[in-house]
Motif scaffolding. Structure first.
Motif, PDB file in Angstrom:
ATOM      1  N   THR A   1     -13.454   1.912  -2.538  1.00 29.16           N
ATOM      2  CA  THR A   1     -14.082   2.732  -3.575  1.00 29.16           C
ATOM      3  C   THR A   1     -13.074   3.610  -4.316  1.00 29.16           C
ATOM      4  O   THR A   1     -13.440   4.311  -5.257  1.00 29.16           O
ATOM      5  CB  THR A   1     -15.168   3.643  -2.958  1.00 29.16           C
ATOM      6  N   TRP A   2     -11.806   3.569  -3.889  1.00 24.90           N
ATOM      7  CA  TRP A   2     -10.780   4.345  -4.593  1.00 24.90           C
ATOM      8  C   TRP A   2     -10.478   3.689  -5.929  1.00 24.90           C
ATOM      9  O   TRP A   2     -10.784   2.502  -6.137  1.00 24.90           O
ATOM     10  CB  TRP A   2      -9.510   4.418  -3.755  1.00 24.90           C
ATOM     11  N   PRO A   3      -9.857   4.439  -6.862  1.00 29.74           N
ATOM     12  CA  PRO A   3      -9.472   3.831  -8.141  1.00 29.74           C
ATOM     13  C   PRO A   3      -8.673   2.558  -7.924  1.00 29.74           C
ATOM     14  O   PRO A   3      -7.864   2.464  -7.006  1.00 29.74           O
ATOM     15  CB  PRO A   3      -8.617   4.935  -8.797  1.00 29.74           C
ATOM     16  N   CYS A   4      -8.907   1.576  -8.771  1.00 29.21           N
ATOM     17  CA  CYS A   4      -8.296   0.260  -8.613  1.00 29.21           C
ATOM     18  C   CYS A   4      -6.774   0.365  -8.506  1.00 29.21           C
ATOM     19  O   CYS A   4      -6.132   1.098  -9.256  1.00 29.21           O
ATOM     20  CB  CYS A   4      -8.653  -0.631  -9.801  1.00 29.21           C
ATOM     21  N   GLU A   5      -6.215  -0.403  -7.576  1.00 24.63           N
ATOM     22  CA  GLU A   5      -4.784  -0.516  -7.354  1.00 24.63           C
ATOM     23  C   GLU A   5      -4.155   0.766  -6.809  1.00 24.63           C
ATOM     24  O   GLU A   5      -2.935   0.862  -6.710  1.00 24.63           O
ATOM     25  CB  GLU A   5      -4.059  -0.939  -8.641  1.00 24.63           C
ATOM     26  N   HIS A   6      -4.967   1.755  -6.423  1.00 27.99           N
ATOM     27  CA  HIS A   6      -4.396   2.955  -5.829  1.00 27.99           C
ATOM     28  C   HIS A   6      -4.419   2.839  -4.306  1.00 27.99           C
ATOM     29  O   HIS A   6      -5.475   2.666  -3.705  1.00 27.99           O
ATOM     30  CB  HIS A   6      -5.152   4.213  -6.245  1.00 27.99           C
ATOM     31  N   TYR A   7      -3.231   2.935  -3.710  1.00 25.62           N
ATOM     32  CA  TYR A   7      -3.089   2.853  -2.260  1.00 25.62           C
ATOM     33  C   TYR A   7      -2.423   4.121  -1.738  1.00 25.62           C
ATOM     34  O   TYR A   7      -1.524   4.674  -2.381  1.00 25.62           O
ATOM     35  CB  TYR A   7      -2.222   1.658  -1.854  1.00 25.62           C
ATOM     36  N   ALA A   8      -2.861   4.560  -0.577  1.00 25.98           N
ATOM     37  CA  ALA A   8      -2.152   5.620   0.136  1.00 25.98           C
ATOM     38  C   ALA A   8      -1.110   4.956   1.032  1.00 25.98           C
ATOM     39  O   ALA A   8      -1.198   3.770   1.349  1.00 25.98           O
ATOM     40  CB  ALA A   8      -3.131   6.431   0.982  1.00 25.98           C
ATOM     41  N   THR A   9      -0.104   5.721   1.424  1.00 27.28           N
ATOM     42  CA  THR A   9       0.878   5.240   2.390  1.00 27.28           C
ATOM     43  C   THR A   9       0.569   5.883   3.736  1.00 27.28           C
ATOM     44  O   THR A   9       0.571   7.109   3.857  1.00 27.28           O
ATOM     45  CB  THR A   9       2.312   5.602   1.971  1.00 27.28           C
ATOM     46  N   ILE A  10       0.260   5.063   4.722  1.00 27.98           N
ATOM     47  CA  ILE A  10      -0.080   5.537   6.060  1.00 27.98           C
ATOM     48  C   ILE A  10       1.026   5.112   7.019  1.00 27.98           C
ATOM     49  O   ILE A  10       1.302   3.921   7.162  1.00 27.98           O
ATOM     50  CB  ILE A  10      -1.422   4.962   6.552  1.00 27.98           C
ATOM     51  N   ALA A  11       1.676   6.074   7.651  1.00 22.75           N
ATOM     52  CA  ALA A  11       2.743   5.792   8.612  1.00 22.75           C
ATOM     53  C   ALA A  11       2.285   6.169  10.018  1.00 22.75           C
ATOM     54  O   ALA A  11       1.893   7.318  10.263  1.00 22.75           O
ATOM     55  CB  ALA A  11       4.013   6.561   8.248  1.00 22.75           C
ATOM     56  N   LEU A  12       2.299   5.210  10.927  1.00 23.10           N
ATOM     57  CA  LEU A  12       1.951   5.436  12.326  1.00 23.10           C
ATOM     58  C   LEU A  12       3.230   5.435  13.152  1.00 23.10           C
ATOM     59  O   LEU A  12       3.991   4.462  13.118  1.00 23.10           O
ATOM     60  CB  LEU A  12       1.012   4.340  12.836  1.00 23.10           C
ATOM     61  N   THR A  13       3.465   6.512  13.879  1.00 18.00           N
ATOM     62  CA  THR A  13       4.635   6.599  14.738  1.00 18.00           C
ATOM     63  C   THR A  13       4.188   6.768  16.181  1.00 18.00           C
ATOM     64  O   THR A  13       3.327   7.613  16.481  1.00 18.00           O
ATOM     65  CB  THR A  13       5.537   7.785  14.340  1.00 18.00           C
ATOM     66  N   PHE A  14       4.747   5.941  17.072  1.00 12.57           N
ATOM     67  CA  PHE A  14       4.322   5.893  18.470  1.00 12.57           C
ATOM     68  C   PHE A  14       5.377   6.575  19.353  1.00 12.57           C
ATOM     69  O   PHE A  14       6.557   6.216  19.315  1.00 12.57           O
ATOM     70  CB  PHE A  14       4.139   4.445  18.927  1.00 12.57           C
ATOM     71  N   PHE A  15       4.945   7.565  20.149  1.00 14.45           N
ATOM     72  CA  PHE A  15       5.851   8.299  21.033  1.00 14.45           C
ATOM     73  C   PHE A  15       5.454   8.040  22.494  1.00 14.45           C
ATOM     74  O   PHE A  15       4.302   8.267  22.879  1.00 14.45           O
ATOM     75  CB  PHE A  15       5.803   9.800  20.743  1.00 14.45           C
ATOM     76  N   ASP A  16       6.415   7.574  23.281  1.00 14.72           N
ATOM     77  CA  ASP A  16       6.170   7.260  24.691  1.00 14.72           C
ATOM     78  C   ASP A  16       6.206   8.542  25.522  1.00 14.72           C
ATOM     79  O   ASP A  16       7.234   9.212  25.600  1.00 14.72           O
ATOM     80  CB  ASP A  16       7.239   6.274  25.185  1.00 14.72           C
ATOM     81  N   LEU A  17       5.073   8.895  26.131  1.00 12.26           N
ATOM     82  CA  LEU A  17       4.989  10.091  26.971  1.00 12.26           C
ATOM     83  C   LEU A  17       4.860   9.717  28.449  1.00 12.26           C
ATOM     84  O   LEU A  17       4.326  10.475  29.247  1.00 12.26           O
ATOM     85  CB  LEU A  17       3.787  10.947  26.555  1.00 12.26           C
ATOM     86  N   GLY A  18       5.369   8.546  28.809  1.00  9.61           N
ATOM     87  CA  GLY A  18       5.253   8.108  30.188  1.00  9.61           C
ATOM     88  C   GLY A  18       4.004   7.276  30.368  1.00  9.61           C
ATOM     89  O   GLY A  18       3.961   6.098  29.995  1.00  9.61           O
ATOM     90  N   ASN A  19       2.947   7.873  30.930  1.00 12.38           N
ATOM     91  CA  ASN A  19       1.687   7.148  31.111  1.00 12.38           C
ATOM     92  C   ASN A  19       0.800   7.195  29.865  1.00 12.38           C
ATOM     93  O   ASN A  19      -0.270   6.597  29.837  1.00 12.38           O
ATOM     94  CB  ASN A  19       0.905   7.737  32.296  1.00 12.38           C
TER      95      ASN A  19
END
Length: 337
Positions: free
Chosen positions: A277-295
């Protein structure tokens, strides 16, 4: 040359500060090629049909060649579009056997009536015989025809916003459209959830970040976002996910779509991401960063380019449809201390 205030009123521009196409008299043209390419892909990807024998789905749109444009002449819109499309469909029988085939549409254009559109559906040569090919050639072809009819409808409504300008007396002429193709009843798809939006208009955006902890390893959590079966599991709906760099995804019944821009196994995922439903051709940039905390794994989500008026909706969507649903589906709920 006529003196100021005299002569043909088509050339009088004093009532418009920008002197742009007064009374919509001059010929103006808008290129709709890029918009059309994205729209065609979004309408076709994820289309599915099902019967007692199994289910078939359009899983890739590999070729979208052609062009589209709209011309405004004397307040009338003239549409031109010509496309050659090739896509891939996959099927799965009730017995669990998978099949793959091709879809080709060589003549989607304003020269042809939608009812006369040639839709070629075949099963790949190395695939065993299956009755699912009949399903695709009947119900599948019908859904494809409806989706392409919807594209024409959106082209004539969604993309044309702003093409008919106010006249010198402040009134806008009606947007009467003209095209060689007949208007087909399938031009507006009853199943579409897309909302018309302004193409090419700059909108205010925002950025924000979120953090969540999951009781699993970075490798397992990373896989949740790029594996189609796992995405379908936590979204509880059909999804199309091509889990490689440059691969596209479409989930939540087509309400979310995008592309994987960067994939660093167990460490980082960067996506071009949008609600439909966003304006046509408009994309956000989503960055997922994974941090290892052991368990456990801490997931940091950084969002840039989200429309300002969509900030809360986007935050709530990620919290509900990603974080909470992933934990509930796979048992990744973090320990409570």
């Amino acid at each position: 040359m006529a003196k100021w205030g005299e002569g043909d009123p088509r050339w009088i521009v004093e009532e418009r500060a920008d002197a742009t196409n007064v009374n919509n008299w001059h010929w103006t043209e808008r290129d709709a090629t890029n918009w059309s390419s994205d729209k065609l892909k979004s309408l076709l990807l994820g289309l599915s049909v099902e019967n007692d024998e199994g289910m078939c789905e359009v899983t890739d749109v590999g070729k979208v060649e052609g062009e589209a444009s709209i011309n405004n002449r004397k307040g009338k819109l003239i549409f031109f579009y010509e496309w050659n499309l090739k896509a891939t469909w996959t099927g799965k029988s009730k017995a669990g056997i998978k099949y793959k085939g091709s879809i080709e549409v060589p003549n989607l254009s304003d020269e042809n009536d939608m009812d006369d559109l040639d839709i070629s559906i075949t099963l790949n040569k190395d695939e065993p015989d299956t009755t699912l090919i009949t399903l695709m050639k009947t119900k599948g072809a019908e859904k494809i025809r409806e989706a392409l009819g919807s594209y024409v409808g959106f082209l004539k409504t969604e993309f044309t916003q702003g093409m008919i300008l106010p006249t010198a007396n402040g009134m806008a002429k009606p947007q009467s459209s003209q095209s060689k193709a007949k208007v087909d009843k399938t031009q507006i798809s009853a199943g579409s959830t897309a909302t018309p939006s302004n193409a090419g208009v700059k909108i205010p955006t925002c950025k924000f970040s979120m953090k969540e902890t999951f009781l699993t390893s970075p490798a397992d959590l990373f896989r949740v976002f790029i594996n189609q079966e796992m995405v379908q599991a936590f979204t509880h709906s059909q999804a199309m996910v091509d889990g490689e760099r440059g691969g596209r995804f479409r989930l939540l019944d087509g309400n979310v779509l995008g592309e994987f821009a960067e994939l660093v196994p167990e460490q980082k995922i960067v996506m071009k991401w949008r609600y439909n439903t966003w304006p046509c051709e408009h994309y956000a940039t989503i960055a997922l960063t994974f941090f290892d905390l052991g368990n456990e794994t801490e997931l940091k989500v950084e969002c840039r380019g989200v429309p300002e008026n969509e900030e809360e909706r986007t935050k709530q969507g990620w919290q509900r449809y990603y974080f909470e649903s992933i934990k509930q589906t796979f048992g990744y709920g973090a320990r409570i201390y």
